[in-house]
Design a protein around this motif. Structure first.
Motif, PDB file in Angstrom:
ATOM      1  N   HIS A  70       1.045  -1.640  -0.572  1.00 43.71           N
ATOM      2  CA  HIS A  70      -0.193  -0.521  -0.069  1.00 43.71           C
ATOM      3  C   HIS A  70       0.553   1.641  -0.387  1.00 43.71           C
ATOM      4  CE1 HIS A  70      -3.065   2.557   0.843  1.00 43.71           C
ATOM      5  NE2 HIS A  70      -3.164   3.040   1.782  1.00 43.71           N
ATOM      6  N   GLY A  71       0.573   2.291  -0.508  1.00 41.76           N
ATOM      7  CA  GLY A  71       1.056   3.717  -1.272  1.00 41.76           C
ATOM      8  C   GLY A  71       2.621   3.526  -1.836  1.00 41.76           C
ATOM      9  N   LYS A  72       2.523   1.885  -2.140  1.00 43.23           N
ATOM     10  CA  LYS A  72       4.208   1.743  -3.153  1.00 43.23           C
ATOM     11  C   LYS A  72       3.744   1.173  -4.508  1.00 43.23           C
ATOM     12  CE  LYS A  72       8.191  -0.642  -3.813  1.00 43.23           C
ATOM     13  NZ  LYS A  72       8.325  -1.495  -4.929  1.00 43.23           N
ATOM     14  N   ASP A  73       2.528   0.187  -4.361  1.00 39.91           N
ATOM     15  CA  ASP A  73       2.359  -0.183  -6.226  1.00 39.91           C
ATOM     16  C   ASP A  73       1.096   0.345  -6.093  1.00 39.91           C
ATOM     17  OD1 ASP A  73       4.501  -2.449  -6.063  1.00 39.91           O
ATOM     18  OD2 ASP A  73       3.735  -2.814  -4.010  1.00 39.91           O
ATOM     19  N   TYR A  74       0.005   0.185  -5.646  1.00 42.12           N
ATOM     20  CA  TYR A  74      -1.142   1.147  -5.603  1.00 42.12           C
ATOM     21  C   TYR A  74      -1.370   1.677  -3.808  1.00 42.12           C
ATOM     22  CZ  TYR A  74      -2.151  -1.531  -9.090  1.00 42.12           C
ATOM     23  OH  TYR A  74      -1.955  -1.843 -10.460  1.00 42.12           O
ATOM     24  N   TYR A  75      -2.624   2.630  -4.053  1.00 44.63           N
ATOM     25  CA  TYR A  75      -3.459   2.407  -2.517  1.00 44.63           C
ATOM     26  C   TYR A  75      -4.471   1.680  -2.312  1.00 44.63           C
ATOM     27  CZ  TYR A  75      -0.574   7.245  -2.880  1.00 44.63           C
ATOM     28  OH  TYR A  75       0.335   7.577  -3.268  1.00 44.63           O
ATOM     29  N   PHE A  76      -4.472   1.165  -1.693  1.00 44.03           N
ATOM     30  CA  PHE A  76      -5.586   0.245  -1.762  1.00 44.03           C
ATOM     31  C   PHE A  76      -6.642   0.638  -0.661  1.00 44.03           C
ATOM     32  CE2 PHE A  76      -1.590  -2.639  -3.056  1.00 44.03           C
ATOM     33  CZ  PHE A  76      -2.322  -3.419  -3.555  1.00 44.03           C
ATOM     34  N   LEU A  77      -7.692   1.048  -1.608  1.00 40.00           N
ATOM     35  CA  LEU A  77      -9.446   0.676  -0.574  1.00 40.00           C
ATOM     36  C   LEU A  77      -9.811   0.086  -1.054  1.00 40.00           C
ATOM     37  CD1 LEU A  77      -8.947   4.646  -2.611  1.00 40.00           C
ATOM     38  CD2 LEU A  77      -8.001   4.036  -0.016  1.00 40.00           C
ATOM     39  N   THR A  78     -11.091   0.183  -0.126  1.00 40.24           N
ATOM     40  CA  THR A  78     -12.401  -0.462  -0.113  1.00 40.24           C
ATOM     41  C   THR A  78     -13.256   0.399  -1.099  1.00 40.24           C
ATOM     42  OG1 THR A  78     -13.584   0.676   1.792  1.00 40.24           O
ATOM     43  CG2 THR A  78     -12.067  -1.184   1.997  1.00 40.24           C
TER      44      THR A  78
END
Length: 188
Positions: A47-55
């Motif tokens: 998270h914060g490197k590859d993508y911002y993973f959100l619900t």
């Protein structure tokens, strides 16, 4: 201050991520725009490197608050987008933004930033080769591969709307071609 935007789009499995990573190593003035998505992280993704993973709920809240430059429901219930805060983060450093986005996202970005962007469509040599590449990943089921192939066939029809079409027959030659296009855009 707005810098330039390099937008790389392609059907899943065409090799755009490999080309983008290569360009980021070659051009220190480029910085990767981390997309937000509503899917779960794959093995090794951060998270914060590859993508911002959100619900899905978090993603929809950010849409409502106008926090996205662009966003797309790529597959039902599967959202991807670019946060305004991400562009600001990169431009504040004096860097240019490098995007690795889906085809519709790429065209949306091109429309928003027509004067300071270059949109490159990475095309696979053929649908058969695309299927082989997706199978080789080992991360997809037969069903998801078929969905991705169907989507790829649709996405190929958008290629003429991009500034440049790069056919990825062989990765080393694709690297050289991409470097030439990027160098010209950034420095000429």
């Amino acid at each position: 201050m707005e810098g330039k935007l390099l937008i790389f789009s392609a059907p899943s499995g065409a090799g755009k991520t490999t080309i983008v990573k290569h360009l980021l190593e070659k051009f220190p003035q480029l910085e990767f725009s981390i997309s937000a998505c509503s899917r779960k992280p794959r093995d090794g993704e951060i998270h914060g490197k590859d993508y911002y993973f959100l619900t899905v709920e978090e993603f929809k809240e950010k849409i409502e608050r106008g926090e996205f430059v662009e966003w797309e429901e790529v597959y039902p219930g599967s959202y991807y987008g670019t946060l305004w805060s991400e562009l600001k983060r990169i431009w504040d450093k004096g860097h240019h933004v490098m995007f690795d986005v889906d085809v519709k996202g790429g065209l949306n970005l091109k429309k928003k930033f027509p004067k300071n962007s270059l949109a490159v469509f990475v095309k696979p040599p053929s649908i058969d080769e695309l299927r082989k590449r997706l199978l080789k990943r080992g991360t997809e089921t037969e069903e998801t591969i078929n969905v991705r192939i169907g989507k790829a066939q649709e996405e190929l029809s958008f290629a003429p709307q991009f500034d440049y079409i790069l056919t990825n027959n062989q990765v080393e030659s694709a690297f050289v071609e991409a470097e030439t296009v990027v160098r010209k855009f950034l420095f000429e």
